[in-house]
Design a protein around this motif. Structure first.
Motif, PDB file in Angstrom:
ATOM      1  N   ASP A  95       0.871  -1.187   0.000  1.00 58.16           N
ATOM      2  CA  ASP A  95       0.000   0.000   0.000  1.00 58.16           C
ATOM      3  C   ASP A  95       0.904   1.231   0.000  1.00 58.16           C
ATOM      4  OD1 ASP A  95      -1.851   2.017   0.491  1.00 58.16           O
ATOM      5  OD2 ASP A  95      -2.107   1.498   2.614  1.00 58.16           O
ATOM      6  N   PHE A 132       5.691   8.825   2.876  1.00 59.03           N
ATOM      7  CA  PHE A 132       6.913   9.629   2.990  1.00 59.03           C
ATOM      8  C   PHE A 132       6.890  10.579   4.183  1.00 59.03           C
ATOM      9  CE2 PHE A 132       6.574  13.986   0.797  1.00 59.03           C
ATOM     10  CZ  PHE A 132       5.223  14.111   1.094  1.00 59.03           C
ATOM     11  N   ASP A 182       9.814   7.607  -0.051  1.00 54.55           N
ATOM     12  CA  ASP A 182       9.273   8.530  -1.049  1.00 54.55           C
ATOM     13  C   ASP A 182       8.897   7.654  -2.250  1.00 54.55           C
ATOM     14  OD1 ASP A 182       8.759  10.418  -2.966  1.00 54.55           O
ATOM     15  OD2 ASP A 182      10.633  11.528  -2.692  1.00 54.55           O
TER      16      ASP A 182
HETATM   17  C1  LIG Z   1      -4.781  10.713  -0.304  1.00 53.26           C
HETATM   18  S1  LIG Z   1      -3.755  10.285   1.050  1.00 53.26           S
HETATM   19  C2  LIG Z   1      -4.273   8.599   1.285  1.00 53.26           C
HETATM   20  C3  LIG Z   1      -4.010   8.037   2.635  1.00 53.26           C
HETATM   21  C4  LIG Z   1      -4.594   6.623   2.846  1.00 53.26           C
HETATM   22  N1  LIG Z   1      -4.026   5.681   1.900  1.00 53.26           N
HETATM   23  C5  LIG Z   1      -6.098   6.636   2.708  1.00 53.26           C
HETATM   24  O1  LIG Z   1      -6.599   6.140   1.707  1.00 53.26           O
HETATM   25  O2  LIG Z   1      -6.774   7.153   3.609  1.00 53.26           O
HETATM   26  C6  LIG Z   1      -2.194  10.145   0.239  1.00 53.26           C
HETATM   27  C7  LIG Z   1      -1.039   9.715   1.131  1.00 53.26           C
HETATM   28  O3  LIG Z   1       0.126   9.665   0.284  1.00 53.26           O
HETATM   29  C8  LIG Z   1       1.225  10.134   1.031  1.00 53.26           C
HETATM   30  N2  LIG Z   1       2.258  10.610   0.094  1.00 53.26           N
HETATM   31  C9  LIG Z   1       2.286  11.789  -0.570  1.00 53.26           C
HETATM   32  N3  LIG Z   1       3.408  11.885  -1.294  1.00 53.26           N
HETATM   33  C10 LIG Z   1       4.115  10.738  -1.079  1.00 53.26           C
HETATM   34  C11 LIG Z   1       5.373  10.264  -1.537  1.00 53.26           C
HETATM   35  N4  LIG Z   1       6.142  10.988  -2.331  1.00 53.26           N
HETATM   36  N5  LIG Z   1       5.765   9.040  -1.136  1.00 53.26           N
HETATM   37  C12 LIG Z   1       4.975   8.295  -0.300  1.00 53.26           C
HETATM   38  N6  LIG Z   1       3.793   8.704   0.180  1.00 53.26           N
HETATM   39  C13 LIG Z   1       3.365   9.908  -0.191  1.00 53.26           C
HETATM   40  C14 LIG Z   1       0.654  11.237   1.905  1.00 53.26           C
HETATM   41  O4  LIG Z   1       1.499  11.518   3.001  1.00 53.26           O
HETATM   42  C15 LIG Z   1      -0.699  10.653   2.287  1.00 53.26           C
HETATM   43  O5  LIG Z   1      -0.617   9.933   3.476  1.00 53.26           O
END
Ligand SMILES: C[S@@+](CC[C@H](N)C(=O)[O-])C[C@H]1O[C@@H](n2cnc3c(N)ncnc32)[C@H](O)[C@@H]1O
Length: 281
Positions: free
Chosen positions: A119, A145, A170
């Protein structure tokens, strides 16, 4: 004058309704339940019970926060997703009911006993934890991240006693090449000019969880760029997308070489999910 459960509910609902909250009565009940640590049945069973001054003070503070627009989930400290009570925080998105469609779709792919699942952008851990709950035999991993989101998702996993490995990355940067059977993500996908960013809870949530680069699609490109090294031949990629992005996302999937691409709607009938598969060799 004594403030009873009934009188507090009436007054709080009225104020929330005046402030434009759609579910004013339900929200007032949730605040009161949280304060009393009881369920709604208790509120109806004991309407004439009086609130102590300390309870009234705390409730007045919560109500004011809500009237100022602060997300109810943050005031309550937790939100329900797929029947799981998840702690929430300003570090990431409050899980949305529509995202449960992604869980449903992932589960519909099969009941194989030991799939390896990733995920990406796990936030509270919502998707990963829901899948682990439903399929205890699956090896579920998750990254985000934001260090604070990683801490939060780990805490939720611990509290729910669900064995999901969660770490900071990231997108694919700290995920070694592997052989995932299923990769799923609800990434940030809102266009930076979308007026929805100025409405409701979204005004408070971090842009990092919401905005998908200059055109709303940046996260999908990043995810797809790592697929070849990590998604097993025959494995599935499932993503959530904005209501108007289905075509663009399907095109990105196709360009990345995925096949059997299809879309699914959310509970409101919006095209919300794209699914694709790595060709079998
Ligand atoms: C729309 S939220 C979704 C959170 C969760 N999966 C949900 O459905 O409730 C997007 C998530 O992606 C993470 N995110 C954003 N940029 C990212 C990156 N470069 N690498 C990993 N995660 C990232 C954010 O911190 C956030 O927690």
């Amino acid at each position: 004058m004594a403030v009873t459960l009934k009188s507090w509910l009436l007054e709080a609902s009225r104020q929330l309704q005046e402030a434009g909250q759609e579910n004013a009565r339900q929200e007032a009940e949730m605040l009161l339940c949280q304060q009393l640590q009881k369920n709604t049945a208790y509120l109806f069973a004991w309407p004439e019970l009086t609130l102590t001054p300390i309870q009234q003070e705390q409730l007045a503070s919560w109500l004011q926060q809500r009237l100022d627009g602060r997300p109810l989930a943050w005031i309550l400290g937790a939100w329900e997703f797929w029947g799981l009570r998840l702690e929430v925080s300003p570090a990431t998105l409050i899980p949305r009911a529509d995202t449960e469609c992604l869980v449903e779709q992932a589960l519909s792919l099969g009941e194989a006993p030991a799939l390896r699942v990733m995920d990406l952008g796990t936030g509270t851990g919502a998707l990963a934890l829901a899948l682990k709950k439903e399929r205890p035999g699956w090896q579920v991993e998750a990254v985000d991240f934001q260090p604070a989101a990683v801490t939060l998702a780990r805490k939720n996993a611990r509290q729910l006693e669900l064995d999901v490995r969660i770490w900071q990355s990231d997108w694919w940067q700290s995920v070694p090449p592997g052989d995932y059977d299923l990769i799923l993500s609800n990434p940030p996908y809102i266009h930076p000019d979308d007026p929805h960013l100025l409405q409701g809870d979204v005004r408070f949530e971090p842009q990092t969880a919401l905005v998908g680069g200059d055109d709303g699609l940046e996260a999908y490109r990043k995810l797809l760029s790592g697929i070849e090294q990590r998604l097993k031949p025959g494995g599935w990629l499932l993503v959530e997308q904005g209501y108007d992005q289905a075509e663009a996302v399907a095109e990105l999937f196709a360009r990345a070489g995925l096949v059997e691409i299809s879309g699914f709607q959310d509970y409101a009938g919006q095209p919300r999910i794209t699914q694709g598969r790595r060709p079998k060799v």
